[in-house]
Structure formats: structure tokens, C-alpha cells
Design a protein around this motif. Structure first.
Motif, short mmCIF file in Angstrom:
data_model
loop_
_atom_site.label_atom_id
_atom_site.label_comp_id
_atom_site.label_asym_id
_atom_site.label_seq_id
_atom_site.Cartn_x
_atom_site.Cartn_y
_atom_site.Cartn_z
N VAL A 169 -2.06 9.50 -5.37
CA VAL A 169 -1.88 8.33 -5.04
C VAL A 169 -0.87 7.63 -6.15
O VAL A 169 0.44 6.91 -6.04
CB VAL A 169 -2.52 7.68 -4.14
CG1 VAL A 169 -2.43 6.09 -4.43
CG2 VAL A 169 -2.93 8.54 -2.54
N TYR B 66 0.73 -2.39 -4.22
CA TYR B 66 0.72 -0.85 -4.59
C TYR B 66 0.25 -0.61 -5.79
O TYR B 66 -0.39 0.52 -6.60
CB TYR B 66 2.35 0.06 -4.20
CG TYR B 66 2.30 -0.15 -2.97
CD1 TYR B 66 1.91 1.05 -2.07
CD2 TYR B 66 2.96 -0.24 -2.65
CE1 TYR B 66 2.27 1.67 -1.08
CE2 TYR B 66 3.83 -0.40 -1.30
CZ TYR B 66 3.13 0.90 -0.25
OH TYR B 66 3.76 0.88 0.98
N SER C 119 -2.96 1.53 -6.12
CA SER C 119 -3.29 2.88 -7.67
C SER C 119 -4.59 1.91 -8.68
O SER C 119 -5.46 2.95 -9.11
CB SER C 119 -2.44 2.38 -8.50
OG SER C 119 -1.73 1.85 -8.77
N SER D 14 -7.25 3.83 -6.22
CA SER D 14 -7.47 5.20 -6.51
C SER D 14 -7.89 5.24 -7.87
O SER D 14 -8.75 6.19 -7.61
CB SER D 14 -5.68 6.01 -5.95
OG SER D 14 -5.72 5.32 -4.66
N PRO E 258 -7.62 6.77 0.95
CA PRO E 258 -6.22 7.12 0.35
C PRO E 258 -5.04 7.49 1.38
O PRO E 258 -3.81 7.01 1.66
CB PRO E 258 -6.54 8.43 -0.13
CG PRO E 258 -7.42 8.67 -1.53
CD PRO E 258 -8.13 7.79 -0.69
N THR F 86 -2.86 4.40 2.17
CA THR F 86 -1.43 4.92 1.70
C THR F 86 -1.06 5.33 2.89
O THR F 86 0.74 5.53 2.89
CB THR F 86 -1.63 5.62 0.54
OG1 THR F 86 -1.89 6.46 0.39
CG2 THR F 86 -1.46 4.41 -0.12
N VAL G 146 5.16 4.75 2.12
CA VAL G 146 4.35 5.65 1.16
C VAL G 146 5.24 7.24 2.04
O VAL G 146 5.43 7.80 0.90
CB VAL G 146 3.43 5.56 1.50
CG1 VAL G 146 2.82 7.65 0.80
CG2 VAL G 146 2.79 5.15 0.58
#
Length: 284
Positions: free
Chosen positions: A45, A60, A64, A67, A260, A264, A270
């Protein structure tokens, strides 16, 4: 005159889960596979969002950051879990134990705040689209992301451990003195922080729900906040022994694995980004 025992314990024993023979090897193998998939999924990701300009949006960016946080969050406890599954009762020094306790709770509080920021981002994007880019400029994104980490690591400054990692409740049960008042303070503080974050997130998603009739991350919120509330706020005396360890697997292990996918990999944008990046790699 009362005498208080001030003996300092140099190490603890992590009991872990009770498993023997083939069952232990199966649990170890399954845990290791999920851990590696969790690491790979969250790294994927992060790399994808950095590699594709189509994903250079505030949503996003925060995904991130989430993640990146999950990489550290899951790595704080799972290696200890793997060690106890492979070797049984495992000694851990008191210094390492308290470092693990602090880092784990700090990352957990950071994730609470970050989920609130992500809800705020979606609220602005859907309910105030004309002002969204002004409200969520790059400077604001960096400030919000940094604030969640600072707040998370600041909020956590507050013999045998029947767990697979150093957590607060089993450590307090191991104390030689009365810790009931500390447990009450712990419940109040964690309960208020989690409750305020949850109310904020649900309020923001309520606005989104009225606008688009969709709640995209309900599964992740339920897993993370629900399991954490049961362990840290709910009455411990009514739960069978070992229940806390099983519930802790949900927010410390299962949620980082599923995030994830939830945020996403099911997303159309994505999937298109994966195709674009794959095409660029083939062209080179």
C-alpha cells in the motif's frame, strides 16, 4: 507501622497460549504466514501510493500513514507471540517488557487519533467538497499526521505475565501491592479517550452517511474499537481466563492484516493504480 515490599523484579515470564505438539506448530505457521502477509500488504500500500500520482490525495496519504503505523504496531507484539508459540514460556527483562508496553499503547493511541483524522478528511471531502482542497492542504495533512503521533506517544505516558506480550492489565495483576485504584484510573483514561474518538468518528461518518448512504470502514472501526473496549474498559472479572489474549489478537494482529484489504485493495482507484504501475514496469 506497615512495611511495603519494594522488591524490583528483574524479569517476567510470558506464558503465551497453551498449545502442544502439532497444534503449536500449526499455530506458529499460521501466525507467521499472516504476519508476513500483513507486512507485505501494508508495504505494498505504501509503495503503490508513492509510485502512482493518481493516488496523491489526502485520503491515500492518511492511508499510507496508517499502513506505516501498522507495520510497527504488528511488529511490536507478533515476534513475541511467535517466540512463545515456538518455545513456550519465555523470559523477558523488565526493561524490554515496559518498553514494549509503552510502544504498543502509544501506537494504539496513535491509530485511534489517526482514524479520527481519516474520518474528518472524508467528512470534508464529501460534505464540504468546494472547500476541501483548502481545508486539506499538504501542510494541513502533514500537521494532522504529525499531531496524531505526538498525541499518541504522549497519551501513553500514563513474576508471570499471563499474556503473549507485555500489556498493562496482566502486569498490574502481577504486582505485589494493591493496584485497584490504578486500574480504575486506567479504565477511566482509556475509556474517555476511546469514547471521545469513537463519538467523533461516528459523528463525522454520520454526516457522510446522510450525504452518500455509505459507511466504508465500519468493519475496521468495529474490530479495532470494539475489541479494545472489551479488553481495556470492560469488567475483567466476568471473563474466563485467557479471553483477553484471544481478544487482543483482534486489535493487535487481525486488524493490521485486514486494514489494507478494507481501505485499499477493494477500492476501484487502487485497482486502476495497480494496472498503471504494472504497465509502467512492463514498458521499462
Amino acid at each position: 507501622m506497615d512495611h511495603v515490599n519494594h522488591t524490583w523484579i528483574q524479569s517476567f515470564i510470558l506464558v503465551g497460549f497453551t498449545a502442544t505438539g502439532t497444534l503449536r506448530l500449526l499455530a506458529f505457521s499460521g501466525t507467521l504466514c499472516i504476519y508476513l502477509l500483513t507486512m507485505a500488504g501494508n508495504l505494498f500500500v505504501i509503495v503503490l501510493i508513492q509510485a502512482d500520482s493518481g493516488l496523491s490525495t489526502p485520503m491515500y496519504f492518511f492511508i499510507s500513514v496508517l499502513s506505516f503505523l501498522e507495520l510497527w504496531y504488528v511488529s511490536t507484539t507478533v515476534p513475541t507471540l511467535l517466540h512463545t508459540l515456538l518455545h513456550g514460556h519465555s523470559p523477558i527483562s523488565s526493561a524490554v517488557c515496559f518498553i514494549q508496553l509503552y510502544v504498543f499503547h502509544s501506537l494504539g493511541m496513535t491509530e485511534c487519533y489517526l482514524l479520527g483524522v481519516m474520518a474528518l478528511d472524508r467528512y470534508f471531502a464529501i460534505c464540504h467538497p468546494l472547500h476541501y482542497h483548502a481545508l486539506m492542504s499538504r501542510k494541513v495533512q502533514l500537521w494532522l499526521a504529525g499531531t496524531t503521533w505526538v498525541a499518541g506517544f504522549s497519551a501513553a505516558l500514563v513474576p508471570e505475565v499471563a499474556h503473549y506480550f507485555c500489556d498493562l492489565a496482566p502486569l498490574m495483576r502481577s504486582a505485589c501491592v494493591d493496584t485497584s485504584w490504578r486500574a480504575q484510573v486506567h479504565i477511566v483514561v482509556i475509556g474517555m479517550i476511546n469514547a471521545c474518538n469513537l463519538v467523533l468518528i461516528l459523528g463525522l461518518y454520520g454526516g457522510i452517511l446522510r450525504a452518500v448512504l455509505k459507511l466504508p470502514s465500519a468493519a475496521s472501526l468495529t474490530l479495532f474499537f470494539g475489541s479494545a473496549f472489551i479488553v481495556y474498559v470492560g469488567p475483567a472479572g466476568n471473563r474466563p481466563e485467557g479471553t483477553d489474549k484471544l481478544i487482543a489478537l483482534v486489535y493487535s494482529f487481525l486488524t493490521p492484516f485486514l486494514n489494507p484489504i478494507i481501505y485499499t485493495l477493494r477500492n476501484k482507484e487502487v485497482k486502476e493504480a495497480v494496472r498503471r504501475v504494472s504497465q509502467r514496469i512492463r514498458d521499462t
